[in-house]
Design an enzyme around this catalytic site. Structure first.
Site, short mmCIF file in Angstrom:
data_model
loop_
_atom_site.label_atom_id
_atom_site.label_comp_id
_atom_site.label_asym_id
_atom_site.label_seq_id
_atom_site.Cartn_x
_atom_site.Cartn_y
_atom_site.Cartn_z
N THR B 124 0.81 -1.22 0.00
CA THR B 124 0.00 0.00 0.00
C THR B 124 0.85 1.28 0.00
O THR B 124 0.47 2.28 -0.62
CB THR B 124 -0.94 -0.04 1.22
N HIS B 133 -3.45 14.38 3.09
CA HIS B 133 -4.81 14.90 3.12
C HIS B 133 -4.99 15.95 4.22
O HIS B 133 -4.40 15.83 5.29
CB HIS B 133 -5.80 13.77 3.40
N VAL B 256 6.34 -13.33 9.26
CA VAL B 256 5.87 -13.86 10.54
C VAL B 256 4.89 -14.99 10.26
O VAL B 256 3.94 -14.84 9.50
CB VAL B 256 5.21 -12.75 11.38
N CYS B 493 15.00 9.89 -19.40
CA CYS B 493 13.68 10.51 -19.15
C CYS B 493 13.69 11.28 -17.84
O CYS B 493 13.14 12.37 -17.74
CB CYS B 493 12.59 9.45 -19.10
#
Lengths: 416, 576
Positions: B124, B133, B256, B493
């Site tokens: 994530t 935010h 784990v 790039c």
């Protein structure tokens, strides 16, 4: 540093441009981002280069060698490993900020600039292939670099998407290296590359070509484990129920080339959306005076011989510009009926010009017309035109005062 | 709680799930049974929220949906960590785990962070829009609001100390109906209550003046200046590197597998590299945090992944937009967060993310339908953008609980376990504050057993390699003169030099794969997507870590890029 003509890129277009500018009496600085000049020719170890120019089939490195020898013999300075960090215009001059490992960051002022920056390959994401992002997805040019420059084999069981020239050449190359090429998939109803590559690379090596089909999904999270292929309808969307899974460890893409003009665009030059390159006249001058474009940065050529020709044209015009002997093309060239595009898009009257064009579709027995208003300037017949095969046409000098000429293709009445 | 169960039962019956069996376990409601599809699974889970339970443990099975999920597990199995001892073991190397490791390293503690992947921030934390935010879209009184507001305010300081880039472009929540502007005073009052500064209501014309390329559908906007942008994976790396520099240990490819319990304490952490003795365990396992809680017998919540697909646009679009753009979410109950167009700190524009529920926690594949959604819903917010500008796209999953709030607390039943779980959006903004609180909780637990002192050598500043692109001309030239590899650009790039790639390979937290280098140094992140720099980066990695080219991976082992050398078959033939 100061120079009359600065050439960016020491591939075939840039080498020819530098040579022609030097022969035109201008001081020339040629810069190259890689450690060796020659551009993509370095990795093109197959033959077929130089047929037009030398009437001989050379390999890419051989072709580059000829130009490089000429450049060396005239003591033209090549700065290698050199990048353009910034490009601006001031008082009609080009102000560049360059960087290389030897000199660090340094400014250069040029009266005229020739951009011979080549093109890049469209990526898997740009053709909207889905799935995860495992190892084993390569553009054909990257695979060519790995195999031919470094001697690395990127995969053993390959599917090729797209029948562009590099894709077909790499299908053959991988086969020669002992890899298995399971097939070349082309979304269009005909092959995208030159007929000679279809014959010499696929047919001669029994590599299957699947038209009207595409890769819809890549499987595998770490290394490619397989791809889903599907037939497509007339709108190129996959047809439900035609999907099949092909186990493989590599997906090679040859799905188009994009002219590289990213460093020029901030200058605000006019671009042609159908070529992806700048709008130029027959001297290869863009809409910014003193700024020239040539080779695959202008539009993607089929043959290196023509790339070199455009470079030489740009180089000698750039030298002329430094001597104030260069006016900008004002006559608009319009790609009319059945044309994909035509280059140059502008013409200067009173000068010969070489015009390149591609047909929008495959056509037999066609008539090319060049018209100015009601008046037909040129007629030329072609037995067959295909979009992948670019045509070259020499136009007589145009009279002054024209606004626009239109190129169009008309299907001739068949002589029954 | 008997009454609570009755109420849940009634609700689930009315939703059409009479077969679901309910029980209570340590204050949480446990759902069992079978339903036909994932939507029903979710509906049952959400149906059990709000009856006074600590959380919802949704153990309902979905027919036909068994064991078919993607999950990457480390290939290694050894005993290299067996019998090692740590005061604190942090599970999970996302931004939460890494920020906690750094905050804990202020204390004189032996800290281990375990990450099952070969690099940190692989889930994530690298698959979001990089937005800090403002604490506006979160409910007042929720943990989300508490941490969002505090975390947001901490970012300037953290960025200064850890040396990552941070900007505050501000955001516009665009209105789509003219009457919505009447909600302006309400929105401003709500913002004041939530502690936000500078929230304004902009007219349609004002928005157009600010963002000339804005789509025509807008009817004004709420402007929130306290909206920031960072590269989330770089923030995670910065936290991790500072933690390491202050003595914490990070172990990759370490998963784990269970806990050795001694009564109500975790005595050891079972991993694929042996059993680690742990004084205290922090659960920061993101999308797997409920599984870690379960292993300790302390599961009182359920993570249900919410997938977000993201597209990245070419840098040449960056000047077409100044602020973060999204549509105002006026339906407070909607979980399908809007997404929009976020300018990125590195100069691109990000489109998305989408928000769709999925049973598969690590399925990061994308589909044509999802891309089409981004194209049709988000792209029109900025009229200068077109589908041709997409350079790449990918997906991530958010670690959502049915309560839709963060869990930041000490376990109620396991003495030495702290949860930082259910951290979804706005987790990035909240991370600095969550890390501070988790550290306080952990230290107060540890202090019960021993005297914990401050780390006398703690340095809040991360030591980092030079970034030639950010240096002035003279400094840059001095750097290149001293080490010419900083002058040799290998990624055209993104203008990344060989020196920067070498630095990433040998950094405090070393990057040894193509993708890890991409996340640190940006080589391969540009419009050609590694077409030109991949051969060079492969060679540099191989040279610097002294491993054969066929061993260099795109990501974890199993993703080798090169399968052999040309002519190797022919060579083998000659040698025979």
């Amino acid at each position: 540093m100061k120079t009359d003509v600065m050439v960016i890129g020491a591939g075939p277009a840039g080498l020819s441009a530098a040579l022609a500018a030097n022969q035109g009496g201008a001081g020339v600085l040629l810069i190259e981002r890689e450690s060796r000049p020659g551009g993509i020719l370095k990795q093109c170890i197959h033959d077929g280069f130089g047929i037009v120019r030398y009437n001989e089939k050379l390999s890419g490195p051989e072709y580059a060698f000829c130009d490089l020898e000429a450049v060396k013999s005239r003591n033209i300075e090549i700065l290698k490993n050199t990048f353009v960090l910034d490009l601006k215009m001031k008082d009609s001059k080009f102000k560049l900020l360059l960087q290389n490992p030897d000199k660090g960051v340094f400014p250069v002022t040029a009266t005229s600039l020739v951009a011979a920056t080549g093109c890049r390959e469209r990526t898997s994401r740009q053709v909207f292939i889905h799935g995860d992002r495992p190892a084993g997805i390569y553009s054909a040019g990257t695979a060519q670099n790995l195999i031919n420059i470094h001697g690395y084999l990127p995969g053993r069981k390959c599917v090729v998407l797209g029948s562009g020239d590099i894709g077909m050449i790499m299908a053959r190359r991988l086969t020669l290296e002992g890899a298995e090429v399971l097939g070349v998939y082309e979304i269009k109803s005909e092959v995208s590359g030159l007929t000679r590559n279809l014959v010499q690379c696929l047919e001669d090596f029994d590599i299957p070509l699947y038209l009207n089909s595409t890769v819809t999904k890549v499987h595998g999270a770490r290394r490619v484990e397989g791809v889903t292929v599907a037939a497509v309808g007339p709108d190129y969307s996959p047809l439900f129920g035609t999907e099949s899974y092909i186990p493989c460890d590599t997906l090679l893409l040859s799905v188009g080339l994009i002219p590289e003009n990213d460093i020029l665009e901030p200058l605000g030059l006019a671009m042609d959306t159908s070529t992806g390159g700048p709008i130029v006249d027959q001297q290869m001058m863009t809409t910014i005076p003193g700024l020239f474009s040539c080779g695959n940065a202008t539009h993607v050529y089929d043959l290196v011989d023509h790339v070199s020709e455009s470079g030489a044209t740009a180089g000698s015009a750039a030298a002329g510009y430094c001597k104030k002997d260069c006016v900008q093309g004002e006559i608009e060239v319009k790609a009319g009926d059945n044309l994909l595009y035509a280059v140059p898009q502008r013409l200067v009257p009173g000068k010969d010009s070489v015009v390149y064009f591609r047909s929008a579709r495959t056509m037999d027995n066609v008539l090319l017309q060049v018209e100015a208003g009601e008046k037909v300037l040129t007629n030329k017949k072609y037995i067959r035109l295909r979009p992948p095969e670019m045509e070259r046409l020499v136009l007589e000098p145009l009279p002054a005062g024209l606004e626009k000429v239109v190129l169009s293709l008309k299907e001739a009445e068949t002589d029954a | 709680m008997e009454g609570g169960l009755q109420l849940v039962k009634k609700t689930l019956q009315s939703k059409g799930f009479p077969q679901v069996e309910l029980s209570e376990r340590r204050g949480a409601v446990v759902l069992e049974g079978e339903v036909q599809n994932w939507d029903d699974y979710l509906a049952a889970g959400y149906g059990a929220v709000g009856y006074g339970f600590r959380g919802v443990v949704n153990n309902i099975t979905v027919s036909g949906l068994k064991n078919c999920f993607t999950e990457s597990r480390p290939a290694v199995k050894d005993l290299s960590l067996d019998s090692s001892e740590f005061d604190v073991v942090i599970v999970g190397g996302g931004i939460i785990g890494c920020a906690i490791a750094r905050e804990l390293s202020r204390w004189d503690l032996k800290i281990a962070l375990l990450e099952k992947e070969d690099d940190i921030a692989k889930h994530t934390s690298s698959r979001n829009n990089g937005m800090i935010h403002p604490a506006m879209a979160v409910k007042l009184g929720s943990k989300k609001h508490h941490y969002n507001l505090r975390g947001n305010r901490m970012y300037d300081q953290v960025a200064g100390e850890l040396g990552f880039e941070l900007e505050w472009p501000g955001s516009l929540a665009l209105l789509t109906k003219s009457w919505q502007i009447l909600l302006g005073p309400l929105a401003k009052r709500s913002a004041r209550k939530k502690g936000l500064h500078g929230v304004k209501v902009f007219s349609r014309r004002k928005v157009k003046d600010l963002e000339p390329n804005i789509g025509d559908e807008q009817r004004g906007a709420f402007y929130m200046p306290e909206s920031g942008i960072v590269a989330p994976y770089k923030v995670t790396v910065a936290y991790a590197e500072n933690a390491i520099q202050n003595g914490a240990r990070l172990f990759m490819n370490t998963m784990v597998q269970g806990f050795v319990m001694e009564g109500s304490r975790i005595a050891g952490v079972r991993t694929n590299r042996g059993i680690i003795q742990a004084g205290l365990v922090v659960n920061a396992a993101g999308i797997w945090s409920d599984r870690i809680a379960e292993m300790a017998g302390d599961r009182f919540f359920t993570i249900h992944p919410r997938k977000g697909v993201i597209a990245i646009l070419d840098k040449k679009t960056r000047n077409s937009q100044k602020l973060i753009l999204g549509r105002a979410q006026l339906n407070g109950r909607s979980h399908t967060k809007g997404g929009g167009l976020t300018p990125l700190i590195d100069g691109n524009i990000l489109v998305g993310p989408t928000a769709t529920e999925t049973p598969d926690r690590e399925d990061y594949s994308t589909s044509a339908k999802e891309l089409q959604f981004l194209e049709e819903n988000h792209l029109p917010l900025n009229k200068a953008l077109k589908k041709d500008d997409f350079i790449t796209y990918f997906a991530g999953t958010r670690a959502c609980t049915f309560e839709e709030d963060f869990i930041v607390e000490a376990s109620k039943y396991v003495e030495n376990l702290v949860h930082a779980a259910g951290i979804q959006s706005p987790g990035l903004a909240s991370a600095p504050a969550i890390a501070v609180d988790v550290t306080d909780i952990a230290v107060s637990i540890l202090k019960k057993k021993a005297d914990i002192k401050a780390n006398p050598n703690f340095n809040p500043r991360r030591l980092e390699a030079p970034n030639p692109g950010k240096l002035g001309l003279e400094d840059r030239n001095r750097l290149i003169a001293a080490n010419p590899s900083y002058g040799r650009i290998i990624c055209r790039c993104e203008m990344v030099s060989e020196g920067e790639v070498v630095d990433a390979i040998h950094a405090t937290l070393p990057a040894h794969s193509i993708d890890a280098i991409k996340r640190r140094a940006r080589a391969g992140m540009g419009r050609c997507q590694g077409g030109f720099c991949t051969p060079a980066v492969l060679n540099i990695i191989s040279r610097e870590i002294n491993s054969d080219i066929t061993e260099v991976c795109k990501r974890e082992p199993g993703s080798e890029m090169i399968v052999g050398r040309t002519k190797d078959k022919a060579r083998a033939g000659y040698e025979n």
